[in-house]
Design a protein around this motif. Structure first.
Motif, PDB file in Angstrom:
ATOM      1  N   SER A  30      94.063  29.753  55.028  1.00  0.00           N
ATOM      2  CA  SER A  30      94.978  30.688  54.382  1.00  0.00           C
ATOM      3  C   SER A  30      94.221  31.913  53.899  1.00  0.00           C
ATOM      4  O   SER A  30      93.086  31.824  53.440  1.00  0.00           O
ATOM      5  CB  SER A  30      95.680  30.020  53.197  1.00  0.00           C
ATOM      6  OG  SER A  30      96.505  28.969  53.631  1.00  0.00           O
ATOM      7  N   GLU A  31      94.848  33.055  54.045  1.00  0.00           N
ATOM      8  CA  GLU A  31      94.266  34.298  53.553  1.00  0.00           C
ATOM      9  C   GLU A  31      95.331  35.086  52.817  1.00  0.00           C
ATOM     10  O   GLU A  31      96.531  34.940  53.070  1.00  0.00           O
ATOM     11  CB  GLU A  31      93.692  35.121  54.700  1.00  0.00           C
ATOM     12  CG  GLU A  31      94.659  35.376  55.839  1.00  0.00           C
ATOM     13  CD  GLU A  31      93.994  36.037  57.034  1.00  0.00           C
ATOM     14  OE1 GLU A  31      94.017  37.288  57.088  1.00  0.00           O
ATOM     15  OE2 GLU A  31      93.456  35.312  57.890  1.00  0.00           O
ATOM     16  N   VAL A  32      94.898  35.892  51.880  1.00  0.00           N
ATOM     17  CA  VAL A  32      95.815  36.679  51.066  1.00  0.00           C
ATOM     18  C   VAL A  32      95.443  38.149  51.196  1.00  0.00           C
ATOM     19  O   VAL A  32      94.292  38.521  50.968  1.00  0.00           O
ATOM     20  CB  VAL A  32      95.766  36.254  49.583  1.00  0.00           C
ATOM     21  CG1 VAL A  32      96.702  37.127  48.752  1.00  0.00           C
ATOM     22  CG2 VAL A  32      96.139  34.783  49.436  1.00  0.00           C
ATOM     23  N   GLY A  68      99.769  39.704  48.032  1.00  0.00           N
ATOM     24  CA  GLY A  68      99.739  38.401  47.382  1.00  0.00           C
ATOM     25  C   GLY A  68     100.311  37.268  48.195  1.00  0.00           C
ATOM     26  O   GLY A  68     100.334  36.119  47.741  1.00  0.00           O
ATOM     27  N   GLU A  69     100.750  37.527  49.404  1.00  0.00           N
ATOM     28  CA  GLU A  69     101.364  36.504  50.248  1.00  0.00           C
ATOM     29  C   GLU A  69     100.290  35.733  51.005  1.00  0.00           C
ATOM     30  O   GLU A  69      99.398  36.315  51.605  1.00  0.00           O
ATOM     31  CB  GLU A  69     102.298  37.200  51.224  1.00  0.00           C
ATOM     32  CG  GLU A  69     103.067  36.300  52.147  1.00  0.00           C
ATOM     33  CD  GLU A  69     103.982  37.110  53.047  1.00  0.00           C
ATOM     34  OE1 GLU A  69     105.173  36.784  53.116  1.00  0.00           O
ATOM     35  OE2 GLU A  69     103.493  38.083  53.674  1.00  0.00           O
ATOM     36  N   GLU A  70     100.381  34.401  50.956  1.00  0.00           N
ATOM     37  CA  GLU A  70      99.458  33.563  51.715  1.00  0.00           C
ATOM     38  C   GLU A  70      99.957  33.423  53.151  1.00  0.00           C
ATOM     39  O   GLU A  70     101.126  33.150  53.384  1.00  0.00           O
ATOM     40  CB  GLU A  70      99.330  32.179  51.079  1.00  0.00           C
ATOM     41  CG  GLU A  70      98.530  32.156  49.798  1.00  0.00           C
ATOM     42  CD  GLU A  70      98.163  30.745  49.386  1.00  0.00           C
ATOM     43  OE1 GLU A  70      98.395  29.804  50.185  1.00  0.00           O
ATOM     44  OE2 GLU A  70      97.653  30.574  48.271  1.00  0.00           O
ATOM     45  N   GLU A  71      99.054  33.625  54.086  1.00  0.00           N
ATOM     46  CA  GLU A  71      99.444  33.521  55.482  1.00  0.00           C
ATOM     47  C   GLU A  71      98.326  32.885  56.290  1.00  0.00           C
ATOM     48  O   GLU A  71      97.150  32.973  55.941  1.00  0.00           O
ATOM     49  CB  GLU A  71      99.788  34.902  56.047  1.00  0.00           C
ATOM     50  CG  GLU A  71      98.684  35.927  55.908  1.00  0.00           C
ATOM     51  CD  GLU A  71      99.086  37.320  56.364  1.00  0.00           C
ATOM     52  OE1 GLU A  71     100.223  37.507  56.826  1.00  0.00           O
ATOM     53  OE2 GLU A  71      98.249  38.226  56.250  1.00  0.00           O
TER      54      GLU A  71
END
Length: 285
Positions: A30-32, A68-71
């Motif tokens: 996961s990256e933000v 701020g969204e984790e993807e």
């Protein structure tokens, strides 16, 4: 392996051509990100998950990212080439309004938005970034952000998940030119569902009919060929499965407002004018 080549950068935005040559099926860590982004695909496809919802991203379906969204990402189909447009919060708010985030994570890239994407890239090859490119870009962003802000958020129930899987399989068959996808009934039979269910799933999931989606894919291929300098419209029509040249022309005029010949002029560079020697014999306007 991921590479990002800058197309244009200004205080309010940055446009990059992103290429991924990875061939991994597993999800990445996961990256933000800290920026607002609109990502549109030129070639290939990949998977993205955000807020626990996976999506198959390809030239007909881009996505919008928010701070701020984790993807996470996966590339089971190999490499891809995308255009990533990063914008400042100020520019985002000027187009979306204060405190408004996207109601939909994915963005259906219809033929008009596809053409707008290509025109931004064409403008990036010129010198006038601050006016010509910026004007094309603002138009693209206004369309993309407007659609996601007002778009429907898909309900994550069992029926929606089944529709999502069905539409994903149908999209792949259409994109890969599976012979079964030559007709709606053949495509539905190959997927083990009724034509009625398939035709209902597309509007629920993408907001457009399966017929409209198929047109979009074929128009995208036509634009690729025209951008590369294809000179025979009749050959193009035959190879893309249109009845004849007139059928292709009608379809492109209906969806884009231009004929194939006009589109080729719009998408290919114009050679610079040269003078004809001394004595006032220059090129006439």
């Amino acid at each position: 392996m991921l590479t990002a080549d800058p197309v244009a950068t200004r205080p309010g935005f940055a446009i990059s051509a992103v290429s991924c040559r990875s061939d991994h099926t597993r999800w990445s860590a996961s990256e933000v990100r800290a920026d607002y982004r609109v990502v549109l695909v030129r070639r290939g496809r990949f998977r993205r998950t955000a807020a626990g919802v996976p999506a198959d991203i390809d030239p007909a379906l881009g996505y919008v990212g928010v701070p701020g969204e984790e993807e996470s990402f996966a590339h089971p189909a190999g490499g891809d080439v995308c255009t990533s447009i990063s914008v400042t919060p100020q520019l985002w708010r000027s187009l979306a309004g204060d405190g408004v985030g996207p109601a939909a994570q994915t963005l259906y890239t219809d033929p008009k938005l596809d053409l707008a994407h290509r025109r931004v890239l064409a403008a990036g090859r010129e010198d006038d970034i601050d006016y010509a490119l910026a004007e094309e870009l603002v138009g693209l962003l206004a369309t993309a952000i407007g659609r996601t802000v007002v778009g429907r958020t898909l309900v994550g129930d069992a029926a929606a998940e089944r529709d999502r899987s069905l539409v994903a399989a149908a999209r792949e068959a259409i994109a890969e030119a599976d012979p079964a996808a030559d007709t709606l009934f053949g495509l539905a039979e190959s997927l083990g569902v009724s034509p009625y269910r398939l035709s209902r799933a597309f509007p629920r999931h993408l907001g457009v009919s399966v017929t409209h989606y198929r047109h979009r894919i074929r128009i995208g291929h036509a634009l690729d060929r025209l951008e590369a300098g294809e000179t025979s419209i009749s050959t193009l029509a035959a190879e893309l499965g249109y009845a004849d040249q007139a059928h292709l022309t009608r379809t492109m005029r209906q969806h884009l407002g231009h004929t194939p010949t006009n589109l080729r002029r719009m998408l290919t560079p114009v050679p610079p004018a040269t003078g004809r020697g001394h004595g006032g014999g220059g090129v006439r306007p």
